[in-house]
Design a protein around this motif. Structure first.
Motif, PDB file in Angstrom:
ATOM      1  N   ARG A 152       0.759  -1.080   0.223  1.00 53.92           N
ATOM      2  CA  ARG A 152      -0.080  -0.079   0.078  1.00 53.92           C
ATOM      3  C   ARG A 152       0.858   1.255  -0.040  1.00 53.92           C
ATOM      4  N   PHE A 153       0.461   2.124  -0.895  1.00 52.89           N
ATOM      5  CA  PHE A 153       1.386   3.474  -1.227  1.00 52.89           C
ATOM      6  C   PHE A 153       0.445   4.212  -1.472  1.00 52.89           C
ATOM      7  N   ASP A 154       0.204   5.305  -0.481  1.00 54.10           N
ATOM      8  CA  ASP A 154      -0.912   6.386  -0.293  1.00 54.10           C
ATOM      9  C   ASP A 154      -0.544   7.565  -1.018  1.00 54.10           C
ATOM     10  N   SER A 155      -1.030   7.684  -2.248  1.00 56.51           N
ATOM     11  CA  SER A 155      -0.566   8.828  -3.133  1.00 56.51           C
ATOM     12  C   SER A 155      -1.398  10.292  -2.599  1.00 56.51           C
ATOM     13  N   PRO A 156      -0.975  11.389  -3.074  1.00 56.72           N
ATOM     14  CA  PRO A 156      -1.478  12.426  -2.729  1.00 56.72           C
ATOM     15  C   PRO A 156      -2.880  12.743  -3.298  1.00 56.72           C
ATOM     16  N   LEU A 157      -3.843  13.689  -2.544  1.00 58.44           N
ATOM     17  CA  LEU A 157      -4.833  13.796  -3.000  1.00 58.44           C
ATOM     18  C   LEU A 157      -5.001  15.365  -3.780  1.00 58.44           C
ATOM     19  N   LEU A 158      -4.120  16.203  -2.939  1.00 55.23           N
ATOM     20  CA  LEU A 158      -3.929  17.565  -3.530  1.00 55.23           C
ATOM     21  C   LEU A 158      -2.557  17.479  -4.362  1.00 55.23           C
ATOM     22  N   THR A 159      -2.998  17.757  -5.601  1.00 50.88           N
ATOM     23  CA  THR A 159      -1.736  17.708  -6.764  1.00 50.88           C
ATOM     24  C   THR A 159      -1.597  19.015  -7.473  1.00 50.88           C
ATOM     25  N   PRO A 160      -0.396  19.336  -8.043  1.00 55.08           N
ATOM     26  CA  PRO A 160      -0.229  20.340  -8.705  1.00 55.08           C
ATOM     27  C   PRO A 160      -0.575  20.150 -10.407  1.00 55.08           C
ATOM     28  N   ASN A 161      -0.830  18.869 -10.570  1.00 52.34           N
ATOM     29  CA  ASN A 161      -1.206  18.596 -12.102  1.00 52.34           C
ATOM     30  C   ASN A 161      -2.199  17.339 -12.303  1.00 52.34           C
ATOM     31  N   ALA A 162      -2.467  17.214 -13.707  1.00 56.62           N
ATOM     32  CA  ALA A 162      -3.624  16.173 -13.909  1.00 56.62           C
ATOM     33  C   ALA A 162      -3.117  14.862 -14.201  1.00 56.62           C
ATOM     34  N   CYS A 163      -3.878  13.971 -13.981  1.00 57.23           N
ATOM     35  CA  CYS A 163      -3.340  12.751 -14.372  1.00 57.23           C
ATOM     36  C   CYS A 163      -4.109  12.126 -15.637  1.00 57.23           C
ATOM     37  N   GLU A 164      -5.368  12.461 -15.600  1.00 56.61           N
ATOM     38  CA  GLU A 164      -6.321  11.900 -16.782  1.00 56.61           C
ATOM     39  C   GLU A 164      -6.716  13.070 -17.764  1.00 56.61           C
ATOM     40  N   GLY A 165      -5.855  14.010 -17.849  1.00 53.68           N
ATOM     41  CA  GLY A 165      -6.441  15.265 -18.726  1.00 53.68           C
ATOM     42  C   GLY A 165      -6.900  16.265 -17.814  1.00 53.68           C
ATOM     43  N   THR A 166      -7.010  17.656 -18.434  1.00 49.28           N
ATOM     44  CA  THR A 166      -7.256  18.683 -17.624  1.00 49.28           C
ATOM     45  C   THR A 166      -8.858  19.148 -17.453  1.00 49.28           C
ATOM     46  N   THR A 167      -9.787  18.515 -18.157  1.00 47.61           N
ATOM     47  CA  THR A 167     -10.898  18.871 -18.564  1.00 47.61           C
ATOM     48  C   THR A 167     -11.899  18.365 -17.086  1.00 47.61           C
ATOM     49  N   THR A 168     -11.544  17.706 -16.197  1.00 47.64           N
ATOM     50  CA  THR A 168     -12.520  17.127 -15.178  1.00 47.64           C
ATOM     51  C   THR A 168     -11.583  17.505 -13.746  1.00 47.64           C
ATOM     52  N   LEU A 169     -10.901  18.577 -13.638  1.00 42.87           N
ATOM     53  CA  LEU A 169     -10.209  18.826 -12.510  1.00 42.87           C
ATOM     54  C   LEU A 169     -10.951  19.759 -11.675  1.00 42.87           C
ATOM     55  N   PHE A 170     -11.100  19.515 -10.370  1.00 46.23           N
ATOM     56  CA  PHE A 170     -11.562  20.425  -9.346  1.00 46.23           C
ATOM     57  C   PHE A 170     -10.482  21.060  -8.885  1.00 46.23           C
ATOM     58  N   THR A 171     -10.341  22.388  -8.851  1.00 49.35           N
ATOM     59  CA  THR A 171      -9.547  23.398  -8.465  1.00 49.35           C
ATOM     60  C   THR A 171      -9.740  23.919  -7.122  1.00 49.35           C
ATOM     61  N   VAL A 172      -8.541  24.019  -6.271  1.00 44.67           N
ATOM     62  CA  VAL A 172      -8.608  24.255  -4.843  1.00 44.67           C
ATOM     63  C   VAL A 172      -7.643  25.521  -4.722  1.00 44.67           C
ATOM     64  N   PRO A 173      -8.199  26.811  -4.044  1.00 42.98           N
ATOM     65  CA  PRO A 173      -6.828  27.472  -3.830  1.00 42.98           C
ATOM     66  C   PRO A 173      -5.849  27.130  -2.936  1.00 42.98           C
ATOM     67  N   TYR A 174      -4.562  27.312  -3.173  1.00 43.99           N
ATOM     68  CA  TYR A 174      -3.515  26.661  -2.339  1.00 43.99           C
ATOM     69  C   TYR A 174      -2.444  27.705  -1.847  1.00 43.99           C
ATOM     70  N   PHE A 175      -2.867  28.405  -0.658  1.00 44.52           N
ATOM     71  CA  PHE A 175      -1.875  29.604  -0.212  1.00 44.52           C
ATOM     72  C   PHE A 175      -1.193  30.286  -1.189  1.00 44.52           C
ATOM     73  N   ASP A 176      -0.126  30.302  -1.201  1.00 40.77           N
ATOM     74  CA  ASP A 176       0.733  31.445  -2.138  1.00 40.77           C
ATOM     75  C   ASP A 176       1.239  30.423  -3.280  1.00 40.77           C
ATOM     76  N   LEU A 177       1.023  29.342  -3.438  1.00 42.14           N
ATOM     77  CA  LEU A 177       1.573  28.675  -4.441  1.00 42.14           C
ATOM     78  C   LEU A 177       0.579  28.362  -5.775  1.00 42.14           C
ATOM     79  N   GLY A 178      -0.512  29.201  -5.682  1.00 47.11           N
ATOM     80  CA  GLY A 178      -1.602  29.076  -6.720  1.00 47.11           C
ATOM     81  C   GLY A 178      -2.429  28.071  -6.641  1.00 47.11           C
ATOM     82  N   ASN A 179      -2.913  27.283  -7.527  1.00 48.61           N
ATOM     83  CA  ASN A 179      -3.814  26.443  -7.365  1.00 48.61           C
ATOM     84  C   ASN A 179      -3.340  25.099  -7.185  1.00 48.61           C
ATOM     85  N   ALA A 180      -4.296  24.422  -6.497  1.00 49.14           N
ATOM     86  CA  ALA A 180      -4.007  22.769  -6.558  1.00 49.14           C
ATOM     87  C   ALA A 180      -5.205  22.119  -7.092  1.00 49.14           C
ATOM     88  N   TYR A 181      -5.185  20.679  -7.458  1.00 53.18           N
ATOM     89  CA  TYR A 181      -6.327  20.182  -8.187  1.00 53.18           C
ATOM     90  C   TYR A 181      -6.468  18.796  -7.205  1.00 53.18           C
TER      91      TYR A 181
END
Ligand code: 4AD
Ligand code: MG
Length: 431
Positions: A152-181
């Motif tokens: 078992r290897f727990d991957s992060p849920l807050l990410t800076p990029n897309a895995c399956e293409g950008t069209t279905t991403l939920f965006t979350v504001p992430y402090f001074d680092l811009g947006n997370a997905y």
């Protein structure tokens, strides 16, 4: 007198026990009344006889409403005719709380009403059965993986990029680092994990801002992503088949009662536990067109195509070798035809559609790089992913199972919203 769970009453025949739970139903006829008690582990009939209990206990039948919480003391008694094969002859009954005007009666309600009351609907026997099957499916998957050297290897849920293409991403504001997905799949991170651990998996919620209104789409669902070093396309399919057949057998073995409550045709599940079929995307397209579909050579399968494809098949079908244009950037090209990729979708029978998406991954740095440039991807965000192809790259493959899709198929429920405790869809965020 010991507190016993309903699932264990068979070990207490002719003994006095305490049961704790909720009133599912009751009926009375003169000197005797019956109550159906559920405690989460099962359901049992209680018999209350006028001359076996105090007057006070006997008269509680008038006040006990559906879903009132109670503690019952009595004698367990084998009775082949009652549901579960045992009943309890009540000696004493204590009310914990009377439920006033429980809104869900034991009759049909509209689905919107039930979904608005999902926090209560969960108690109904069919929903209970589905959630228990979900539990079995979850543990069967992890058991199979555990037995086959996946860590078992727990991957992060807050990410800076897309895995399956950008069209279905939920965006979350992430402090001074811009947006997370919010992650669509942990796959890319698992590809780093295998270079350390060989075989890894994650299992958790993923998010897709899909505007789909189908009966198979959620915006938050659970995925198990598995990834393995040195595993190539054929072996990848073999692992998937073994895993799914292990899940089917586990559900049949552990959830006979739940399947009966759901009126699931178990013969269909038994038949699916046989060698899966394989078709290339091209073969699938030709077959579908011969049955009247308008699907084009470069098209993904539509919902109707998925139903049609498996109509005459008892077992799931792998659709493999897809045109590269309609699959994700990370899939490895087929060495016999560079226009195709070594990806496969597993399509469940009985119209339940795609339950797994997977592929062999592109392990050649330059080919992957070119594909990313061609797709105009932000290379700096994926530098770490390219790095994996620079330091001891190996052939590797993986796949992602949609938990709710699998639960839907096992349970035979038409709507995916019933396969998860609290469904999130484009129209629903509450309760
Ligand atoms: O086919 P998908 O998009 O594959 C991936 O995300 C890969 N990165 C997985 C991998 O190779 N590790 O999604 C995998 C599965 C689908 O086959 C389907 O069962 C389920 O996730 N799925 C959904 N389930 C419910 N609602 C949705 N909106 C879903 N989208 C995909
Ligand atoms: Mg897919």
């Amino acid at each position: 007198m010991s507190w016993v769970l309903v699932k264990d009453v068979k070990d207490y025949n002719d003994r006095e026990v305490t049961l704790k739970g909720w009133v599912y139903n009751k009926r009375s006829s003169g000197k005797i009344w019956f109550l159906i008690l559920r405690d989460g582990t099962g359901i049992i009939q209680g018999v209350v006889l006028k001359n076996e209990v105090s007057e006070e206990v006997f008269n509680k039948k008038d006040e006990l409403s559906q879903e009132s919480s109670i503690i019952v003391k009595g004698l367990i008694h084998e009775d082949k005719r009652s549901p579960g094969g045992y009943e309890i002859v009540v000696k004493d009954l204590e009310v914990v709380q009377i439920a006033n005007d429980y809104p869900i009666a034991l009759k049909d309600h509209g689905v919107e009403f039930l979904m608005d009351n999902r926090h209560l609907w969960l108690r109904s026997s069919k929903q209970w059965a589905i959630l228990r099957i979900r539990h079995t499916v979850y543990y069967a998957i992890t058991e199979y993986l555990n037995q086959n050297a996946f860590v078992r290897f727990d991957s992060p849920l807050l990410t800076p990029n897309a895995c399956e293409g950008t069209t279905t991403l939920f965006t979350v504001p992430y402090f001074d680092l811009g947006n997370a997905y919010l992650s669509q799949s942990g796959q890319l991170y698992l590809e780093a994990g295998i270079m350390s651990l060989g075989r890894v998996y994650d299992f958790g919620p993923v998010f897709r801002a899909e505007k789909s209104k189908t009966r198979k789409h959620l915006t938050e669902f659970w995925m198990m992503d598995a990834e393995a070093a040195f595993v190539e396309h054929d072996e990848n399919l073999k692992i998937q088949e073994e895993l799914i057949r292990f899940v089917i057998r586990s559900v049949l073995e552990k959830n006979a009662m739940e399947l009966e409550i759901l009126e699931r045709d178990v013969e269909k599940l038994k038949k699916a536990d046989a060698p899966f079929r394989r078709m290339t995307h091209r073969e699938a397209v030709e077959y579908l067109r011969s049955k009247g579909s308008k699907i084009g050579n470069e098209n993904d399968l539509g919902a109707k195509d998925e139903v049609m494809l498996t109509e005459d098949s008892d077992v799931p079908i792998f659709v493999e070798k897809w045109p590269k244009e309609i699959k994700a950037f990370y899939m490895k090209r087929d060495k016999d035809n560079p226009d195709l990729v070594l990806g496969a979708d597993l399509i469940a029978p009985e119209g339940f559609g795609e339950i797994i998406g997977g592929s062999q991954r592109e392990d050649d740095h330059d080919l992957l790089y070119q594909r990313m440039v061609a797709e105009d991807m932000p290379l700096d965000e994926y530098q770490w992913f390219l790095d994996l192809r620079k330091y001891g790259s190996v052939p590797h493959s993986g796949f992602g199972v949609g938990l709710e899709r699998l639960v839907q198929w096992m349970s035979g429920v038409v709507q995916i919203r019933e396969a998860i405790p609290f469904a999130r869809t484009i129209y629903r965020l509450r309760p």
